[in-house]
Enzyme design. Structure first.
Site, PDB file in Angstrom:
ATOM      1  N   SER A 138     -83.226 -41.281 -19.152  1.00 48.77           N
ATOM      2  CA  SER A 138     -83.725 -41.234 -20.524  1.00 48.77           C
ATOM      3  C   SER A 138     -82.386 -40.507 -21.161  1.00 48.77           C
ATOM      4  CB  SER A 138     -84.913 -40.536 -20.988  1.00 48.77           C
ATOM      5  OG  SER A 138     -84.873 -40.304 -22.323  1.00 48.77           O
ATOM      6  N   TYR A 151     -91.492 -34.052 -19.823  1.00 49.68           N
ATOM      7  CA  TYR A 151     -90.721 -35.491 -20.113  1.00 49.68           C
ATOM      8  C   TYR A 151     -89.242 -35.495 -20.123  1.00 49.68           C
ATOM      9  CZ  TYR A 151     -89.330 -40.192 -21.311  1.00 49.68           C
ATOM     10  OH  TYR A 151     -88.709 -41.423 -21.362  1.00 49.68           O
TER      11      TYR A 151
END
Length: 254
Positions: A138, A151
């Site tokens: 990401s 995350y």
């Protein structure tokens, strides 16, 4: 990877980025096996789009082993694994009740999930003449969003894992390719599918397919929009990018 003739397993492909890529890869001519936890949804996607399907829970080691055995029995020519396993949670780290259970779940799914998936397929893929492992990190691996610490950390771990196993597997037939999404309109967080600041899902998937086809030797698949985060430190504007990313809450509101 050859987008037109590969045999590809994508767990976590019943919605969002995984499904969008699965549809496009199948349309190009590849054989695509999708995995997910909900049997009824898998059956619907099989009936609607002609996917092969397998039930898999990427947070469960036994489920991963069983699904891998099922996939390899049905598709001994499998040559691409897309280790698509990810959840995103908003956390408050001021006290353990605000983050500990969430952090454990995120690490289990986002880090142990891909590790266990790769472990289940690594020996098989090395026996293929040419094979690819696609990991999914990401932009938040490179610039943090304050609301989602676990995350961010899990995706930074996937980035370094990708870098490391690429080096180790350089003496094999297996390539390691890291897909680095920006914020994409999906259901990763509640309300995020309507986030106007995020990249439309179809636009993201179309750009990814173009990159896979025009840059077949790239180690990282980087759509233009993620460059702001991916190269912030290199450009020297990291503090400004961190401030910009965190100027809005996870749902895209001021």
């Amino acid at each position: 990877m050859d987008t037109t003739s590969s045999t590809i397993f994508i767990p976590g492909a019943t919605s969002g980025i995984g499904l969008a890529l699965a549809l496009r890869l199948k349309a190009r001519g590849s054989t695509v096996i999708i995995g997910g936890r909900r049997t009824e949804l898998l059956e619907r996607l099989r009936d609607e789009h002609g996917f092969d399907t397998v039930r898999i829970d990427t947070a469960d080691p036994a489920s991963i082993r069983e699904a891998a055995a099922e996939v390899l029995t049905a598709h001994p020519d499998l040559d691409v694994l897309v280790a698509m396993a990810g959840i995103m949670r908003v956390e408050d780290w001021h006290a353990p009740e605000g983050f500990l259970a969430s952090a454990e779940a995120v690490v289990t799914t986002n880090v142990l999930g891909p590790i266990r998936l790769i472990a289940a397929f690594a020996e098989h893929l090395q026996q293929r003449q040419a094979a690819t492992i696609v990991t999914v990190s990401s932009g938040l691996a490179f610039v943090p969003l304050a609301a989602t610490p676990s995350y961010n950390a899990s995706k930074a771990a996937i980035h370094q894992l990708s870098e490391s196993i690429r080096l180790q597997l350089a003496d094999t037939s297996v390539r390691v390719v890291e897909l680095v999404p920006p914020a994409v309109r999906s259901d990763l967080l509640p309300g995020h599918a309507e986030n106007e600041d995020a990249m439309p899902l179809d636009a993201f998937a179309d750009e990814v397919m173009g990159l896979l086809e025009t840059q077949p030797d790239a180690d990282e698949v980087l759509v233009e929009r993620v460059g702001l985060l991916r190269f912030a430190e290199r450009r020297g504007d990291y503090p400004q990018v961190v401030a910009a990313v965190n100027a809005r809450d996870p749902h895209g509101k001021e």
